[in-house]
Design an enzyme around this catalytic site. Structure first.
Site, PDB file in Angstrom:
ATOM      1  N   CYS A   1      37.362  -5.446  37.154  1.00  0.00           N
ATOM      2  CA  CYS A   1      38.541  -5.370  36.292  1.00  0.00           C
ATOM      3  C   CYS A   1      38.183  -5.730  34.844  1.00  0.00           C
ATOM      4  O   CYS A   1      37.471  -4.970  34.201  1.00  0.00           O
ATOM      5  CB  CYS A   1      39.684  -6.241  36.847  1.00  0.00           C
ATOM      6  SG  CYS A   1      41.276  -5.819  36.108  1.00  0.00           S
TER       7      CYS A   1
ATOM      8  N   HIS B   1      40.540  -4.492  42.203  1.00  0.00           N
ATOM      9  CA  HIS B   1      40.208  -5.869  42.587  1.00  0.00           C
ATOM     10  C   HIS B   1      39.754  -5.926  44.050  1.00  0.00           C
ATOM     11  O   HIS B   1      40.508  -6.366  44.922  1.00  0.00           O
ATOM     12  CB  HIS B   1      41.424  -6.777  42.377  1.00  0.00           C
ATOM     13  CG  HIS B   1      41.623  -7.183  40.958  1.00  0.00           C
ATOM     14  ND1 HIS B   1      40.924  -8.222  40.375  1.00  0.00           N
ATOM     15  CD2 HIS B   1      42.427  -6.691  39.998  1.00  0.00           C
ATOM     16  CE1 HIS B   1      41.302  -8.354  39.111  1.00  0.00           C
ATOM     17  NE2 HIS B   1      42.212  -7.436  38.857  1.00  0.00           N
TER      18      HIS B   1
ATOM     19  N   GLU C   1      37.934  -7.978  45.447  1.00  0.00           N
ATOM     20  CA  GLU C   1      37.901  -9.353  45.976  1.00  0.00           C
ATOM     21  C   GLU C   1      39.199  -9.705  46.701  1.00  0.00           C
ATOM     22  O   GLU C   1      39.269 -10.711  47.388  1.00  0.00           O
ATOM     23  CB  GLU C   1      37.598 -10.354  44.843  1.00  0.00           C
ATOM     24  CG  GLU C   1      38.778 -10.767  43.981  1.00  0.00           C
ATOM     25  CD  GLU C   1      39.204  -9.701  42.973  1.00  0.00           C
ATOM     26  OE1 GLU C   1      38.566  -8.647  42.926  1.00  0.00           O
ATOM     27  OE2 GLU C   1      40.184  -9.948  42.234  1.00  0.00           O
TER      28      GLU C   1
END
Ligand code: MN
Length: 254
Positions: free
Chosen positions: A112, A218, A220
């Site tokens: 990002c 994202h 994660e």
């Protein structure tokens, strides 16, 4: 053998108005590196460049995390009225980290804001606000507006020859989207390998680099449940860092 040391960049956050800022990072990044077999080490945005260089040299891989907008002065523009919060201390730490990791072939995963840092570090620029500066019907802030990290907000297409497509085993997939900025001019030695249907850049790779990948989404917050294929990307990142520590160990032995 020591597990690969992955340096994760941090933000400065205010817990309470009367408390000094806290340097930290959302736990999904840390848990992703642990799950992938790496040793996560946090890099606070509070250090001079000499100290930063020492930390950098201890790391086997660098993860540039998400967060605030980059100061547009870093790419030679005046602030747009829709520019969000900036983090000059993070810019000062993350731009050199990106340049060094590219120059040294040190494994780099840029997420990002991290992908935007990577682009600016290599001479690229950004749309300061997609909705003001780019014509699209896709809401790239959907996740932020819904306050949800796990929704698959829009599709992306990956270059079939990209490392990312190989790692995910797909060229078409859906990702979360929590960004209001995007890559404009592309920095040198970066190749765009993924786009949303509106053309917004969603993934880049550093050409000729052992592992240099940037994504606008994202992962994660996706690897746990929403799209476990992202575990393969984190695993490959840590493995790339592992090869490096293995070679360094060999160099010490000989
Ligand atoms: Mn997006």
């Amino acid at each position: 053998m020591m597990r690969p040391r992955i340096g994760i960049t941090c933000k400065l956050a205010i817990d309470a108005a009367w408390c000094p800022a806290v340097a930290g990072v959302r736990k999904g990044y840390v848990e992703a590196i642990v799950a992938a077999g790496g040793t996560p080490l946090l890099i606070p945005p509070l250090i001079d460049e000499a100290t930063l260089r020492q930390i950098y040299e201890l790391m086997d891989g660098i993860l540039l995390s998400g967060g605030e907008d980059i100061d547009p002065a870093r790419y030679g523009e005046a602030p747009h009225p829709k520019l969000g919060a900036v983090a000059p201390l993070r810019d000062a730490v993350e731009l050199p980290l990106a340049r060094w990791a590219v120059a040294d072939g040190k494994p780099l995963l840029a997420i990002c804001r991290g992908m935007q840092v990577l682009n600016v570090a290599l001479g690229g620029s950004l749309y300061q606000d997609i909705n003001s500066q780019y014509t699209t019907t896709i809401d790239h802030e959907a996740g932020s507006i819904q306050q949800c990290w796990e929704n698959l907000d829009h599709p992306i297409s990956l270059d079939p020859d990209s490392r990312l497509a190989e790692l995910l085993g797909a060229t078409e997939l859906k990702v979360n989207s929590l960004h209001h900025q995007a890559l404009k001019h592309i920095g040198h030695s970066l190749k765009v390998v993924g786009r949303a249907p509106d053309g917004i850049v969603e993934a880049v790779e550093v050409t000729g680099h052992p592992f240099g990948i940037g994504v606008q989404c994202h992962p994660e917050q996706l690897w746990q449940q929403a799209d476990p294929r992202w575990r393969q990307a984190f695993a490959a990142f840590v493995k790339a860092a592992d090869t490096r520590s293995y070679l360094q160990d060999l160099a010490v032995l000989h």
